[in-house]
Design a protein around this motif. Structure first.
Motif, PDB file in Angstrom:
ATOM      1  N   LEU A 140     -12.494   3.155  -3.296  1.00 54.40           N
ATOM      2  CA  LEU A 140     -12.869   3.235  -4.715  1.00 54.40           C
ATOM      3  C   LEU A 140     -13.087   1.833  -5.287  1.00 54.40           C
ATOM      4  O   LEU A 140     -13.117   1.643  -6.506  1.00 54.40           O
ATOM      5  CB  LEU A 140     -11.774   3.952  -5.515  1.00 54.40           C
ATOM      6  CG  LEU A 140     -11.517   5.415  -5.144  1.00 54.40           C
ATOM      7  CD1 LEU A 140     -10.328   5.961  -5.925  1.00 54.40           C
ATOM      8  CD2 LEU A 140     -12.761   6.261  -5.397  1.00 54.40           C
ATOM      9  N   ASN A 141     -13.225   0.861  -4.372  1.00 53.21           N
ATOM     10  CA  ASN A 141     -13.432  -0.536  -4.752  1.00 53.21           C
ATOM     11  C   ASN A 141     -12.305  -1.074  -5.635  1.00 53.21           C
ATOM     12  O   ASN A 141     -12.523  -1.840  -6.570  1.00 53.21           O
ATOM     13  CB  ASN A 141     -14.789  -0.729  -5.438  1.00 53.21           C
ATOM     14  CG  ASN A 141     -15.934  -0.551  -4.475  1.00 53.21           C
ATOM     15  OD1 ASN A 141     -15.876  -1.013  -3.331  1.00 53.21           O
ATOM     16  ND2 ASN A 141     -16.976   0.143  -4.903  1.00 53.21           N
ATOM     17  N   THR A 142     -11.084  -0.651  -5.293  1.00 53.40           N
ATOM     18  CA  THR A 142      -9.898  -1.203  -5.929  1.00 53.40           C
ATOM     19  C   THR A 142      -8.881  -1.504  -4.829  1.00 53.40           C
ATOM     20  O   THR A 142      -9.274  -1.688  -3.672  1.00 53.40           O
ATOM     21  CB  THR A 142      -9.358  -0.237  -7.016  1.00 53.40           C
ATOM     22  OG1 THR A 142      -8.224  -0.827  -7.641  1.00 53.40           O
ATOM     23  CG2 THR A 142      -8.989   1.113  -6.448  1.00 53.40           C
ATOM     24  N   MET A 143      -7.616  -1.557  -5.129  1.00 54.36           N
ATOM     25  CA  MET A 143      -6.613  -1.957  -4.146  1.00 54.36           C
ATOM     26  C   MET A 143      -5.276  -1.340  -4.508  1.00 54.36           C
ATOM     27  O   MET A 143      -5.071  -0.886  -5.637  1.00 54.36           O
ATOM     28  CB  MET A 143      -6.481  -3.485  -4.120  1.00 54.36           C
ATOM     29  CG  MET A 143      -6.098  -4.081  -5.466  1.00 54.36           C
ATOM     30  SD  MET A 143      -6.029  -5.880  -5.468  1.00 54.36           S
ATOM     31  CE  MET A 143      -4.434  -6.127  -4.673  1.00 54.36           C
ATOM     32  N   PRO A 144      -4.318  -1.300  -3.565  1.00 60.60           N
ATOM     33  CA  PRO A 144      -2.978  -0.825  -3.904  1.00 60.60           C
ATOM     34  C   PRO A 144      -2.375  -1.694  -5.007  1.00 60.60           C
ATOM     35  O   PRO A 144      -2.563  -2.916  -5.010  1.00 60.60           O
ATOM     36  CB  PRO A 144      -2.199  -0.980  -2.599  1.00 60.60           C
ATOM     37  CG  PRO A 144      -3.243  -0.971  -1.529  1.00 60.60           C
ATOM     38  CD  PRO A 144      -4.437  -1.634  -2.134  1.00 60.60           C
ATOM     39  N   GLY A 145      -1.642  -1.064  -5.925  1.00 61.12           N
ATOM     40  CA  GLY A 145      -1.095  -1.818  -7.037  1.00 61.12           C
ATOM     41  C   GLY A 145       0.350  -1.515  -7.377  1.00 61.12           C
ATOM     42  O   GLY A 145       0.891  -2.076  -8.319  1.00 61.12           O
ATOM     43  N   TRP A 146       0.963  -0.601  -6.628  1.00 64.75           N
ATOM     44  CA  TRP A 146       2.366  -0.261  -6.873  1.00 64.75           C
ATOM     45  C   TRP A 146       3.267  -0.912  -5.827  1.00 64.75           C
ATOM     46  O   TRP A 146       4.313  -0.380  -5.487  1.00 64.75           O
ATOM     47  CB  TRP A 146       2.567   1.252  -6.859  1.00 64.75           C
ATOM     48  CG  TRP A 146       2.098   1.940  -8.093  1.00 64.75           C
ATOM     49  CD1 TRP A 146       1.550   1.372  -9.201  1.00 64.75           C
ATOM     50  CD2 TRP A 146       2.157   3.349  -8.351  1.00 64.75           C
ATOM     51  NE1 TRP A 146       1.249   2.321 -10.129  1.00 64.75           N
ATOM     52  CE2 TRP A 146       1.613   3.558  -9.646  1.00 64.75           C
ATOM     53  CE3 TRP A 146       2.592   4.453  -7.624  1.00 64.75           C
ATOM     54  CZ2 TRP A 146       1.506   4.818 -10.213  1.00 64.75           C
ATOM     55  CZ3 TRP A 146       2.493   5.716  -8.192  1.00 64.75           C
ATOM     56  CH2 TRP A 146       1.959   5.890  -9.479  1.00 64.75           C
ATOM     57  N   GLY A 147       2.864  -2.056  -5.329  1.00 65.03           N
ATOM     58  CA  GLY A 147       3.669  -2.768  -4.342  1.00 65.03           C
ATOM     59  C   GLY A 147       3.224  -2.555  -2.912  1.00 65.03           C
ATOM     60  O   GLY A 147       3.846  -3.069  -1.978  1.00 65.03           O
ATOM     61  N   GLY A 148       2.125  -1.826  -2.715  1.00 66.56           N
ATOM     62  CA  GLY A 148       1.703  -1.478  -1.356  1.00 66.56           C
ATOM     63  C   GLY A 148       1.355  -2.660  -0.479  1.00 66.56           C
ATOM     64  O   GLY A 148       1.692  -2.692   0.702  1.00 66.56           O
ATOM     65  N   THR A 149       0.669  -3.666  -1.055  1.00 67.22           N
ATOM     66  CA  THR A 149       0.300  -4.823  -0.233  1.00 67.22           C
ATOM     67  C   THR A 149       1.534  -5.574   0.233  1.00 67.22           C
ATOM     68  O   THR A 149       1.564  -6.108   1.352  1.00 67.22           O
ATOM     69  CB  THR A 149      -0.628  -5.770  -1.015  1.00 67.22           C
ATOM     70  OG1 THR A 149       0.047  -6.247  -2.192  1.00 67.22           O
ATOM     71  CG2 THR A 149      -1.913  -5.065  -1.428  1.00 67.22           C
ATOM     72  N   GLN A 150       2.559  -5.616  -0.609  1.00 66.65           N
ATOM     73  CA  GLN A 150       3.775  -6.356  -0.275  1.00 66.65           C
ATOM     74  C   GLN A 150       4.677  -5.557   0.667  1.00 66.65           C
ATOM     75  O   GLN A 150       5.176  -6.076   1.675  1.00 66.65           O
ATOM     76  CB  GLN A 150       4.541  -6.710  -1.551  1.00 66.65           C
ATOM     77  CG  GLN A 150       3.691  -7.386  -2.621  1.00 66.65           C
ATOM     78  CD  GLN A 150       2.997  -8.634  -2.134  1.00 66.65           C
ATOM     79  OE1 GLN A 150       3.656  -9.585  -1.705  1.00 66.65           O
ATOM     80  NE2 GLN A 150       1.676  -8.649  -2.182  1.00 66.65           N
ATOM     81  N   LEU A 151       4.883  -4.293   0.342  1.00 69.01           N
ATOM     82  CA  LEU A 151       5.736  -3.451   1.182  1.00 69.01           C
ATOM     83  C   LEU A 151       5.150  -3.272   2.575  1.00 69.01           C
ATOM     84  O   LEU A 151       5.881  -3.247   3.570  1.00 69.01           O
ATOM     85  CB  LEU A 151       5.934  -2.085   0.523  1.00 69.01           C
ATOM     86  CG  LEU A 151       6.821  -2.064  -0.728  1.00 69.01           C
ATOM     87  CD1 LEU A 151       6.671  -0.736  -1.456  1.00 69.01           C
ATOM     88  CD2 LEU A 151       8.278  -2.299  -0.354  1.00 69.01           C
ATOM     89  N   ALA A 152       3.822  -3.146   2.653  1.00 68.96           N
ATOM     90  CA  ALA A 152       3.186  -2.936   3.955  1.00 68.96           C
ATOM     91  C   ALA A 152       3.430  -4.121   4.881  1.00 68.96           C
ATOM     92  O   ALA A 152       3.752  -3.947   6.064  1.00 68.96           O
ATOM     93  CB  ALA A 152       1.687  -2.690   3.779  1.00 68.96           C
ATOM     94  N   VAL A 153       3.294  -5.326   4.360  1.00 73.87           N
ATOM     95  CA  VAL A 153       3.529  -6.512   5.187  1.00 73.87           C
ATOM     96  C   VAL A 153       4.978  -6.555   5.658  1.00 73.87           C
ATOM     97  O   VAL A 153       5.263  -6.852   6.825  1.00 73.87           O
ATOM     98  CB  VAL A 153       3.166  -7.794   4.417  1.00 73.87           C
ATOM     99  CG1 VAL A 153       3.603  -9.037   5.196  1.00 73.87           C
ATOM    100  CG2 VAL A 153       1.666  -7.851   4.154  1.00 73.87           C
ATOM    101  N   LYS A 154       5.920  -6.226   4.761  1.00 71.48           N
ATOM    102  CA  LYS A 154       7.333  -6.263   5.134  1.00 71.48           C
ATOM    103  C   LYS A 154       7.683  -5.189   6.161  1.00 71.48           C
ATOM    104  O   LYS A 154       8.533  -5.400   7.018  1.00 71.48           O
ATOM    105  CB  LYS A 154       8.208  -6.097   3.888  1.00 71.48           C
ATOM    106  CG  LYS A 154       8.130  -7.262   2.923  1.00 71.48           C
ATOM    107  CD  LYS A 154       9.049  -7.073   1.735  1.00 71.48           C
ATOM    108  CE  LYS A 154       8.894  -8.199   0.722  1.00 71.48           C
ATOM    109  NZ  LYS A 154       9.116  -9.539   1.300  1.00 71.48           N
ATOM    110  N   LYS A 155       7.022  -4.027   6.079  1.00 71.15           N
ATOM    111  CA  LYS A 155       7.388  -2.900   6.939  1.00 71.15           C
ATOM    112  C   LYS A 155       6.605  -2.845   8.248  1.00 71.15           C
ATOM    113  O   LYS A 155       7.067  -2.241   9.213  1.00 71.15           O
ATOM    114  CB  LYS A 155       7.190  -1.580   6.178  1.00 71.15           C
ATOM    115  CG  LYS A 155       8.134  -1.389   4.983  1.00 71.15           C
ATOM    116  CD  LYS A 155       9.587  -1.286   5.431  1.00 71.15           C
ATOM    117  CE  LYS A 155      10.537  -1.069   4.263  1.00 71.15           C
ATOM    118  NZ  LYS A 155      10.587   0.307   3.786  1.00 71.15           N
TER     119      LYS A 155
END
Length: 255
Positions: A140-155
């Motif tokens: 949808l030409n947007t990005m995760p915004g509820w912490g997804g970019t950060q949590l994904a890297v950590k997990k």
């Protein structure tokens, strides 16, 4: 008289386990306005309840865990409203990530977007063999915004996180298991029983010892090694002086 709408969040106590079920199966359990506040309130209640030793989060039905945020509501927001919505979602995910008691996401189907972020914010993910995960926001030409970019890297690490965020595709549970963020995979018909058994294996231990251990592991992903070791030692000492720890040592030595 118009019949009352069913509750959007179901809460159930099974022994010492609190179950939170997002109850919008006709909408694939997608978030709706106000549901974040309901979940925050449910977390506060579970945190304050001494009878709750662990938390399970899931979605109603067998097709979806949580399919994401309410796209229709998002589409009507301006930048300021979208920013406020992202902050509210991030606060929920951080609250869940730092929750004092063990948390388990029981993923019974699609966990997409905000639903995937909700699962990643939990300590453990127990998934059915039919589960699928993904961040479709980029489509949808947007990005995760509820912490997804950060949590994904950590997990799952940087490379896998970039792949999932930037492709936007849905990943089968077998692929996700290789990425390292799945605790266990079980047949759908065994999902609840296996999740309950796993939760019960955790709550055999004293809640304060669990809390201190969880906090130390969380800090390991955020602090330099020397600071993490200091945090671990302080948590160990704090728990070591409690009656439950002293009693456990005494019983072990008596054997």
């Amino acid at each position: 008289m118009t019949p009352a709408s069913p509750p959007r969040l179901l809460q159930e106590q099974a022994g010492r386990i609190r179950w939170l079920t997002i109850n919008r199966p006709d909408k694939h359990n997608a978030f709706a306005p106000g549901l974040i506040a309901e979940l925050q309130d449910a977390l506060d209640r579970a945190d304050a309840d001494a009878d709750v030793a662990a938390l399970v989060v899931t979605g109603a039905g067998s097709k979806s865990f949580v399919a994401g945020n309410d796209v229709q509501a998002l589409a009507g927001m301006d930048s300021v409203a979208a920013y406020r919505d992202m902050l509210a979602g991030q606060r929920l995910m951080q609250r869940l990530h730092e929750f004092a008691k063990p948390t388990i996401a029981m993923v019974n189907g699609y966990a997409l977007g905000g639903g995937f972020e909700l699962a990643l914010a939990c300590d453990f993910i127990v998934a059915s063999a039919t589960a699928k995960f993904g961040f479709p926001e980029i489509t949808l030409n947007t990005m995760p915004g509820w912490g997804g970019t950060q949590l994904a890297v950590k997990k799952m690490g940087l490379a896998h996180a970039k792949e999932m965020v930037l492709t936007g595709r849905h990943y089968r549970v077998e692929e996700c298991r290789e990425f390292g963020f799945i605790t266990r995979v079980v047949p759908l018909e065994q999902l609840r029983n296996e999740t309950l058994a796993f939760a019960e294996s955790l709550v055999r231990h004293h809640p304060f010892a669990l809390e201190m251990a969880k906090r130390a592991v969380n800090r390991a992903a955020e602090l330099p090694l020397s600071a993490g070791l200091d945090f671990e030692a302080a948590g160990y000492a704090l728990n070591f002086g409690t009656p439950h720890a002293r009693e456990s040592f005494r019983k072990f030595l008596d054997k």
